[in-house]
Design an enzyme around this catalytic site. Structure first.
Site, PDB file in Angstrom:
ATOM      1  N   GLU A   1      -1.436  10.808   4.156  1.00  0.00           N
ATOM      2  CA  GLU A   1      -2.399  10.462   3.211  1.00  0.00           C
ATOM      3  C   GLU A   1      -2.824  11.509   2.419  1.00  0.00           C
ATOM      4  OE1 GLU A   1      -4.551   7.827   3.618  1.00  0.00           O
ATOM      5  OE2 GLU A   1      -3.550   6.876   5.120  1.00  0.00           O
TER       6      GLU A   1
ATOM      7  N   GLY B   1      -5.109   2.682  -3.044  1.00  0.00           N
ATOM      8  CA  GLY B   1      -6.551   3.230  -2.761  1.00  0.00           C
ATOM      9  C   GLY B   1      -6.325   4.740  -3.352  1.00  0.00           C
TER      10      GLY B   1
ATOM     11  N   ASP C   1      -0.406   5.189   0.824  1.00  0.00           N
ATOM     12  CA  ASP C   1      -0.276   6.162   1.990  1.00  0.00           C
ATOM     13  C   ASP C   1      -0.369   5.574   3.282  1.00  0.00           C
ATOM     14  OD1 ASP C   1      -2.797   8.550   0.479  1.00  0.00           O
ATOM     15  OD2 ASP C   1      -1.334   7.193  -0.501  1.00  0.00           O
TER      16      ASP C   1
ATOM     17  N   ASP D   1       0.888  -1.088  -0.036  1.00  0.00           N
ATOM     18  CA  ASP D   1      -0.238  -0.148  -0.141  1.00  0.00           C
ATOM     19  C   ASP D   1       0.820   1.143  -0.099  1.00  0.00           C
ATOM     20  OD1 ASP D   1      -2.494   1.549   0.338  1.00  0.00           O
ATOM     21  OD2 ASP D   1      -1.819   1.775   2.667  1.00  0.00           O
TER      22      ASP D   1
END
Length: 281
Positions: free
Chosen positions: A84, A165, A77, A75
């Site tokens: 983020e 994401g 962030d 991932d």
């Protein structure tokens, strides 16, 4: 019976600070850096909960080197970077309150991830994409030792992948900075340099993350137990299930019962030290 590793310094600090008594025969010295104990020991049964509460790391002894793996999936962030990105965007364009409200609705289960990201992206309509350069130039910070970790992994010829994401604009910057092989993320729709408030293509949600790992494993001919995955949030849970070694990187407490390793201190330096130990074993 499950064996566990603990950093020697962490163990000694725990014992001394908390005046813990234990049977020395239950603790094995593995190296100058690591000790071990097992799940049948009194030490584990009496103090494992306390170790977790005090944020002291101990790890399942997987007894594998990086040579046993073929692919690393991360991932981005709050995993590879300290930020983020959606929060950085909100701060940049004074939408903190609106973004925070959507986040709160999502956390309470009133919005799905897909609904949440669509609402957030709709707020970005009309913004010139050049504004994001300020975030990249001034805000994005890599996690401690992440560059050293990726370099270390590459020595063992693992494929290195980002599955996020977040947004491709920032993910591609991080991929290039870390010299990783591939990246997958949500693509903001841009027309004449301006955000339309929509996304191109599929939303990278939890299911999509897991499917990307499965597709890549099939494409490269890797088995699921040859994959390492690293993340920090609930959106990574399905991805973890497709991996031989799942790692929570300073992640949300909800992950602790679903991952093989929980890194609570020193970020990627912890992983380097663990695998250096396995290499020397």
């Amino acid at each position: 019976m499950q064996k566990f590793l603990i950093f020697r310094d962490d163990f000694e600090e725990f014992i001394n600070k908390n005046h813990v008594s234990f049977d020395q025969s239950e603790i094995s010295v593995l190296s100058s850096d690591f000790l071990s104990f097992d799940s049948t020991s009194r030490f584990y049964n009496e103090y494992s909960g306390m170790l977790k509460k005090l944020n002291i790391q101990f790890f399942n002894d997987i007894n594998k080197t990086l040579s046993n793996y073929k692919m690393l999936v991360c991932d981005m962030d709050s995993t590879l970077i300290q930020n983020e990105c959606i929060d950085e965007i909100a701060d940049l364009i004074n939408l903190k309150k609106e973004i925070a409200e959507i986040t709160e609705q999502t956390m309470m289960g009133h919005l799905s991830f897909d609904e949440s990201i669509k609402k957030r992206v709709s707020l970005l309509k009309g913004i010139n994409v050049s504004a994001f350069e300020k975030i990249i130039n001034e805000k994005i910070k890599l996690q401690p030792y992440v560059m050293e970790w990726i370099d270390y992994v590459k020595k063992f010829n693992l494929k290195t992948i980002i599955v996020s994401g977040g947004f491709t604009y920032f993910v591609e910057f991080v991929r290039n900075a870390l010299k990783m092989d591939h990246a997958y993320a949500n693509e903001l729709q841009i027309v004449d340099g301006v955000l339309t408030g929509k996304l191109n293509g599929d939303i990278i949600n939890a299911e999509k993350k897991a499917n990307i790992i499965k597709a890549l494993s099939h494409q490269f001919g890797f088995k699921s137990d040859e994959v390492i995955s690293i993340g920090d949030g609930a959106n990574d849970l399905l991805m973890f299930k497709e991996s031989g070694l799942s790692i929570s990187m300073h992640g949300k407490p909800i992950l602790n019962d679903f991952v093989d390793w929980t890194v609570r201190q020193n970020y990627f330096l912890t992983l380097i030290k663990l695998f250096e130990f396995y290499e020397s074993r």
